[in-house]
Design an enzyme around this catalytic site. Sequence first.
Site, PDB file in Angstrom:
ATOM      1  N   SER A  16     -65.741 -68.725-100.565  1.00 42.50           N
ATOM      2  CA  SER A  16     -64.504 -69.171 -99.964  1.00 42.50           C
ATOM      3  C   SER A  16     -64.282 -68.811 -98.681  1.00 42.50           C
ATOM      4  O   SER A  16     -63.390 -69.514 -97.949  1.00 42.50           O
ATOM      5  CB  SER A  16     -63.342 -68.943-101.059  1.00 42.50           C
ATOM      6  N   ASP A 218     -53.948 -62.773 -98.649  1.00 50.25           N
ATOM      7  CA  ASP A 218     -53.560 -62.644-100.094  1.00 50.25           C
ATOM      8  C   ASP A 218     -54.336 -61.248-100.696  1.00 50.25           C
ATOM      9  O   ASP A 218     -54.256 -61.328-101.817  1.00 50.25           O
ATOM     10  CB  ASP A 218     -54.033 -63.898-100.981  1.00 50.25           C
ATOM     11  N   HIS A 221     -58.810 -63.178 -99.162  1.00 53.27           N
ATOM     12  CA  HIS A 221     -59.008 -64.086 -98.122  1.00 53.27           C
ATOM     13  C   HIS A 221     -58.367 -63.864 -96.671  1.00 53.27           C
ATOM     14  O   HIS A 221     -57.400 -63.247 -96.486  1.00 53.27           O
ATOM     15  CB  HIS A 221     -58.705 -65.410 -98.504  1.00 53.27           C
TER      16      HIS A 221
END
Length: 281
Positions: A16, A218, A221
């Site tokens: 991600s 967060d 990320h």
Amino acid sequence: MVAYTSFDSFLLFGDSITQFSFDVNDRGWAAQLANVFQRRLDIINRGFSGYTSEQALHLLPQLLPLTTTATSHTPTPAHPKIQFLTIFFGANDSSLPPSMQHTPLARYEANLRALIDMVHSPASPTYSPFTRIILICPPPMNEAPWAVECQLRGMPMNRDKDVTKVYAETCLRVGKEYSGRRGSKGGELCQVDVIDTWGIMMAKVEAGDCGLTDLLRDGVHLAGVGNDVIFEEIMKIVRTKYPAWDPATMLMHGPWWRQLDIDHPETDLLICANKPPTPIV
């Protein structure tokens, strides 16, 4: 007859942190690469959120052109050259068991080696000796905001900063080993560099240049400052080790607009396919 115009690529492969790297709101590192390499290299994002090095083993062969004796490693129009490849896994692999994302450390190391060998081992069906690999270590993690994120998602806390650090150190060690093989060794050509994401980011935090919340939005990320770090480290490698690919001096594809024949652009525009790129005027 119009020939095919081949734009070589800069392929970004990861989880991600790669998938989200086109997010301009967080100054995504891939978005920054796309900006500086416009009309020079295509920036291709092949990030897969939630994936680990285990899934990467099955995905990477699908992203690389097959090599056969008949083609002699020569790309076809359907498969232009992958000049650079980033491999960026480890943030999910380091998840704590019994998480489905957890990859045992020894297996993670073996997977990284297998991914590099898919590109740089002559025995690989996807052998690509000219492709330059940039291995990117997982970044630090910030436990407090990630614990809040886990609570919001209704799942137990599944990361530990000290565990993630060990995975980052393993990635760095593998990268340094392959980087040490630069040039030809036993018939194997290795062009591998590694970014010590954990070490670089933590050095900035310890120096007081920024906080973990500036680097990670967060806890896992990347935030804007974190994206800047990855972009800057990639560009540092390109500029110092592969200066011919420095976008500051690399020629663009196609003639500059002032060089076009206004009355007969169809002739000049064949330069895109049949001649080298032209300098900016």
